[in-house]
Each structure stands twice: as C-alpha cells, then as structure tokens.
Design an enzyme around this catalytic site. Sequence first.
Site, PDB file in Angstrom:
ATOM      1  CD  GLU A  23      -3.141   0.745   0.299  1.00 39.82           C
ATOM      2  OE1 GLU A  23      -2.529   1.735  -0.157  1.00 39.82           O
ATOM      3  OE2 GLU A  23      -4.370   0.594   0.177  1.00 39.82           O
ATOM      4  CG  ASP A  28      -7.336   0.395  -1.992  1.00 38.68           C
ATOM      5  OD1 ASP A  28      -6.932   1.213  -1.159  1.00 38.68           O
ATOM      6  OD2 ASP A  28      -7.234  -0.832  -1.820  1.00 38.68           O
ATOM      7  CG  ASN A  86      -8.554   2.706   1.030  1.00 36.35           C
ATOM      8  OD1 ASN A  86      -7.368   2.561   1.280  1.00 36.35           O
ATOM      9  ND2 ASN A  86      -9.413   1.707   1.026  1.00 36.35           N
TER      10      ASN A  86
END
Length: 297
Positions: free
Chosen positions: A28, A208, A157
Amino acid sequence: MTSRRAAMGQARTTAYDVAVRETAALGEGPTWDAATARLIWVDILGSRVHTYAPGNGRRTVMATEQHVGAAKPRRGGGLVVNLRDGVGLYGPEGASFSWLVRNPVPGRRGNDAAVAPDGSLWVGTMAYDERPGGGSLTRIAPDGTATEQLGEVAVSNGTGWSPDGRLMYYVDSPTRRIDVFDSAQDECVYAVNRRPFAEIEEGAGFPDGLTVDADGCVWVALWDGAAIRRYTPDGRLDRTVELPVRRPTACAFGGPGLRDLYITTARTGLDRPHPLSGSLLVLPDAGRGLPGRPFAG
C-alpha cells in the site's frame, strides 16, 4: 459524471513493468520522496516499510512493531507512520521512534494517509472487520494536534488534492465512490461540501488508493478490479490500465520528472494469487505527477 456514463471511448492499456518483485501481503501507500529520489511503500499486514530507488535499484526494508497503514517523508528527514495505535515518528534511517499521537482503539488500525498542501497529515483508520462506522479521517497538525474531519467511515482510503489545492478527493471504499470536497486554507487546510465525483460500477471492483496528476486528473486503484483508472477533472473516465493482479491498492507518480506511475498490490485473501500479487509495478511515462510534500512535523 459517473463511470457508467463515461465508459464509451475510454483508452484501455496493459503496459506495465515490474519495479520490485515481492510477496507483500497488503502492499500500500506508494509515495515518492524527492529528497532521497526513492519510492516509499508499506506492507500493512507484514508490518514493513519498503523503499526503492529506481536510479540504482537499491532497496531497504524496515520492520515496524505494529501494522503500518502508511509511511510519508518528514521535512527534517525520517518518516511519519500511520500505525495500529496512532501516528508515530521515525528519525533518519529509522534510528529513533516516538509517538506523535497515540490513541489505541480495540479492533481498529491505521490505513491510508496523505500530506495536505499545508504540511499536515490526513490519516485514515478502519476496523479490522471493515464494519461501517468503524473508521475515520483525521487531520494531524505538525505539533500533533488531531482534528477529526470525518467520522462514521468504513474503510478510509485514497486522499489527494487538486494542483491548485482547492479540491480534495477522498475514498471510503465500500461506497464505490470517489468523493470531492472544497478545500481551503486559512490557518490550516480544511474540507467542506462533500459530493460524489465518480462512481465505480458494480463488478468493477472497489476504489482504493488514489493520486492526482499535474493536469488535475484523478488516478485510482480498483481493489478486486485488476485495473487502474484515470478520471478527468470533470469526473469523466478516460483511461483504464488493465493489470494481471486482482488487487491493486494504490498508485503514485515518481522517478525522473515524476512521469512513472508506481502501483502497489496485495495478495491477502486470495486463494490463488497471481505470481506478481504483492509486487510493486510501474507504468513508465504514464503522465506527469505533482511534487509531493513532506510532513511538516
């Protein structure tokens, strides 16, 4: 304008390279650190902060004591990290650690984060079970003052700002929307007037992490959608980049001239992950990114 109304005529590409072959459980938060000419990204569930310097291929991996949702460069060197129990500060090369904001909540962890035009850090949280209302979005000032901006969030997110700083984009993934706020700066950045910017249709995955390019276009990773999308400033879908991995998580521009788009990916929850799931991918010469800002604390 939503993706349903804008799908006609969009460009579709599949060009990508592998920047770092890795097996991250939940890669991420890619972030370009101009001061060190390297990309910073995390493996949330692996409790690791990775760096990659495309100029020489050098990599580093630093372990954290808790799940780490995001890591961003600090103005004076080192990193600010969004951990399970709050926001922490590392010195250069991880030589020291201290808590800036410590607020442990059982069953909750830090997730994505972004640095605002004023140098503050906007951190998201989420419940491990992703229950509605289990997360939030909070502004962290350089001195550690925490001001909640959004409550009742499920999975906080992607967060990013337009080139002029007047708009803020935000994703609460289960809503299947990218929302946009008016953003202004008085003594500090704040955001008001939330409204939908783009909607992700059923079956195309969940929005996301995101980034905003120099033309004001919004690039978003589609979890379970195996793709990256770009939306123009009026919310029109004009480009889709198809990927071999089912769960891309976020994207950011980096490299010389900020022209390469780096993409983090995940393999968690997949029975048969693609061999590249968990790796760091890159789209060479994808566009033109905005210079990043270090956290001012």
